[in-house]
Design a protein around this motif. Structure first.
Motif, short mmCIF file in Angstrom:
data_model
loop_
_atom_site.label_atom_id
_atom_site.label_comp_id
_atom_site.label_asym_id
_atom_site.label_seq_id
_atom_site.Cartn_x
_atom_site.Cartn_y
_atom_site.Cartn_z
N ALA A 93 0.83 -1.20 0.00
CA ALA A 93 0.00 0.00 0.00
C ALA A 93 0.87 1.25 0.00
CB ALA A 93 -0.93 -0.02 1.21
N ASP A 94 2.04 1.18 0.64
CA ASP A 94 2.97 2.31 0.66
C ASP A 94 3.58 2.55 -0.71
OD1 ASP A 94 2.64 2.89 3.32
OD2 ASP A 94 4.46 1.88 3.98
N VAL A 95 3.63 1.49 -1.50
CA VAL A 95 4.25 1.55 -2.82
C VAL A 95 3.14 1.33 -3.85
CG1 VAL A 95 6.00 0.55 -4.33
CG2 VAL A 95 6.39 0.61 -1.87
N GLY A 96 2.54 2.41 -4.30
CA GLY A 96 1.44 2.29 -5.26
C GLY A 96 1.98 1.84 -6.60
N MET A 97 1.27 0.92 -7.25
CA MET A 97 1.78 0.45 -8.54
C MET A 97 0.69 0.53 -9.60
SD MET A 97 4.47 -2.22 -9.48
CE MET A 97 4.80 -2.74 -11.17
N VAL A 98 1.08 1.07 -10.75
CA VAL A 98 0.17 1.16 -11.89
C VAL A 98 0.84 0.43 -13.04
CG1 VAL A 98 -0.97 2.72 -13.51
CG2 VAL A 98 -0.79 3.35 -11.09
N PHE A 99 0.13 -0.56 -13.57
CA PHE A 99 0.69 -1.43 -14.60
C PHE A 99 0.22 -1.01 -16.00
CE2 PHE A 99 0.07 -3.86 -10.72
CZ PHE A 99 1.24 -4.57 -10.58
N GLN A 100 0.86 -1.62 -16.97
CA GLN A 100 0.45 -1.40 -18.36
C GLN A 100 -1.00 -1.85 -18.58
OE1 GLN A 100 3.27 -3.06 -21.09
NE2 GLN A 100 1.84 -3.03 -22.79
N SER A 101 -1.30 -3.05 -18.11
CA SER A 101 -2.68 -3.54 -18.17
C SER A 101 -3.34 -3.09 -16.88
CB SER A 101 -2.68 -5.06 -18.24
OG SER A 101 -1.92 -5.58 -17.16
N GLY A 155 -9.97 2.80 -21.99
CA GLY A 155 -8.67 2.45 -21.40
C GLY A 155 -8.07 3.60 -20.60
N GLY A 156 -8.20 4.80 -21.14
CA GLY A 156 -7.64 5.97 -20.45
C GLY A 156 -8.34 6.22 -19.13
N GLN A 157 -9.66 6.02 -19.14
CA GLN A 157 -10.42 6.19 -17.89
C GLN A 157 -10.04 5.10 -16.88
OE1 GLN A 157 -14.35 6.09 -19.67
NE2 GLN A 157 -14.66 8.28 -19.29
N GLN A 158 -9.90 3.86 -17.37
CA GLN A 158 -9.53 2.76 -16.46
C GLN A 158 -8.16 3.02 -15.82
OE1 GLN A 158 -10.25 -1.41 -17.57
NE2 GLN A 158 -11.28 -0.63 -19.39
N GLN A 159 -7.24 3.53 -16.64
CA GLN A 159 -5.91 3.76 -16.09
C GLN A 159 -5.95 4.88 -15.05
OE1 GLN A 159 -3.72 1.92 -15.51
NE2 GLN A 159 -2.09 1.87 -17.02
N ARG A 160 -6.81 5.86 -15.26
CA ARG A 160 -6.93 6.94 -14.27
C ARG A 160 -7.57 6.42 -12.98
NH1 ARG A 160 -9.79 11.50 -17.11
NH2 ARG A 160 -10.31 9.96 -18.72
N LEU A 175 4.86 3.69 -8.39
CA LEU A 175 5.58 3.05 -9.50
C LEU A 175 4.64 2.94 -10.68
CD1 LEU A 175 7.12 -0.14 -7.79
CD2 LEU A 175 8.17 2.10 -8.05
N PHE A 176 5.11 3.37 -11.81
CA PHE A 176 4.31 3.25 -13.05
C PHE A 176 5.11 2.42 -14.04
CE2 PHE A 176 2.94 7.22 -11.12
CZ PHE A 176 1.58 7.28 -11.36
N ASP A 177 4.57 1.28 -14.46
CA ASP A 177 5.27 0.45 -15.44
C ASP A 177 4.58 0.55 -16.79
OD1 ASP A 177 6.87 -1.30 -16.78
OD2 ASP A 177 6.32 -3.07 -15.62
N GLU A 178 5.11 1.38 -17.64
CA GLU A 178 4.54 1.64 -18.98
C GLU A 178 3.03 1.86 -18.92
OE1 GLU A 178 6.02 -0.30 -22.34
OE2 GLU A 178 7.84 -1.04 -21.37
N PRO A 179 2.61 2.87 -18.14
CA PRO A 179 1.17 3.04 -17.90
C PRO A 179 0.38 3.44 -19.14
CG PRO A 179 2.39 4.93 -17.09
CD PRO A 179 3.41 3.90 -17.47
N THR A 180 1.05 3.91 -20.19
CA THR A 180 0.29 4.34 -21.37
C THR A 180 0.52 3.44 -22.58
OG1 THR A 180 2.04 5.89 -22.04
CG2 THR A 180 0.30 6.77 -20.63
N SER A 181 1.30 2.38 -22.41
CA SER A 181 1.67 1.56 -23.57
C SER A 181 0.51 0.79 -24.18
CB SER A 181 2.77 0.56 -23.20
OG SER A 181 3.93 1.27 -22.85
N ALA A 182 -0.51 0.50 -23.36
CA ALA A 182 -1.64 -0.27 -23.89
C ALA A 182 -2.80 0.62 -24.34
CB ALA A 182 -2.13 -1.25 -22.83
N LEU A 183 -2.56 1.94 -24.31
CA LEU A 183 -3.66 2.87 -24.61
C LEU A 183 -3.68 3.30 -26.07
CD1 LEU A 183 -3.40 5.24 -21.52
CD2 LEU A 183 -5.05 3.40 -21.89
N ASP A 184 -4.88 3.56 -26.56
CA ASP A 184 -4.99 4.19 -27.88
C ASP A 184 -4.36 5.58 -27.79
OD1 ASP A 184 -6.33 2.02 -28.90
OD2 ASP A 184 -8.32 2.82 -28.39
N PRO A 185 -3.75 6.02 -28.88
CA PRO A 185 -3.00 7.28 -28.84
C PRO A 185 -3.78 8.46 -28.26
CG PRO A 185 -2.72 6.22 -30.97
CD PRO A 185 -3.71 5.38 -30.20
#
Ligand code: ADP
Ligand code: MG
Length: 256
Positions: A93-101, A155-160, A175-185
């Motif tokens: 919980a201290d280390v928030g993580m956002v993934f590509q998917s 996808g953009g809403q889900q990532q937000r 931590l963000f691991d390629e958070p926009t790589s799976a999104l439409d441009p």
């Protein structure tokens, strides 16, 4: 803006928040992380770039112990990573993580996605958790989607929502691991804007991304990885205009 104005006070504080010391990791014969020394200061935004397969995701995953390490040490805010149990849940919980998917809970509403961890891990009462969730969803621009299910969102809403969910735990670092790589441009910018705002608010961030515009405008430091090693670290201006290593020059010539 009290509860949702994240980590403002952290900016004023000093010190090392995340410290990796001689971290080594193997997957069988593959030496995926080789003698990684990396210190992230409070309030710092570090962008990690490098070719596919260089170990960027593995690096992120070791920091919240989704992967164990074979040698070396990792400390968060002065404490070594706990191995298991409740302490590990708190660490995560201290280390928030956002993934590509986006990794949202598919069978929970958007609001539930952002309240669950607060109630279960942080022991916040349900009403407070909901108030905070709504404020965070507003902040990332998806307040109107609170009662929908993830699949009903773009996808953009889900990532937000995923970012709001991580923020709801009051993480010390994101931590963000390629958070926009799976999104439409057309959705990439709406996510990058939320991340830029977070950086401006003083959140400590480690961001793996190929978005060099984000790196230039939001990063304090760029870390370039290749073959499991940190090959080069520099301020973004210096790194992009005058990379020192041949590996970085070669990489930049392919992506810029
Ligand atoms: P990056 O994120 O920079 O593309 P990764 O950290 O995902 O790199 O992967 C680094 C290397 O480790 C790659 O060669 C990848 O195939 C390998 N790898 C990643 N995860 C595993 C795993 N769970 N088991 C075995 N090999 C893995
Ligand atoms: Mg990766």
């Amino acid at each position: 803006m009290t509860e949702v104005s994240v980590a403002k006070e952290d900016k004023a504080a000093t010190g090392d928040l995340v410290v990796l010391d001689s971290v080594n990791k193997h997957f069988g014969a593959l030496h995926v992380l080789q003698d990684i020394d990396l210190t992230i200061h409070r309030g710092e935004v570090v962008v990690v770039i490098g070719p596919s397969g260089s170990g960027k995701s593995t690096l992120c995953r070791t920091i919240n112990r989704l992967e164990t390490i074979d040698a070396g040490s990792i400390t968060i805010d002065g404490k070594p990573l706990p191995a298991e149990g409740k302490e590990l849940a708190r660490l995560r919980a201290d280390v928030g993580m956002v993934f590509q998917s986006f990794n949202l809970f598919a069978h929970k509403t958007v609001l539930e996605n952002v309240t669950l961890g607060q109630v279960k891990v942080r022991k916040v009462d349900a009403k407070k958790a909901e108030e905070k969730a709504r404020a965070l969803l507003d902040r990332v621009g998806v307040g109107a989607q609170a009662d929908k299910y993830p699949a009903q969102l773009s996808g953009g809403q889900q990532q937000r929502v995923a970012i709001a969910r991580a923020l709801a735990m009051d993480p010390k670092v994101m931590l963000f691991d390629e958070p926009t790589s799976a999104l439409d441009p057309e959705m990439i910018n709406e996510v990058l804007e939320v991340m830029k705002q977070l950086a401006e608010d003083g959140m400590t961030m480690i961001v793996v991304t190929h978005e060099m515009g984000f790196a230039r405008s939001a990063a304090n430091r760029v870390v370039f990885m290749a073959d499991g090693r940190i090959v080069e670290e520099a301020a973004p201006d210096q790194f992009f205009s005058n990379p020192r290593s041949d590996r970085a020059k070669d990489f930049l010539s392919k992506i810029l």
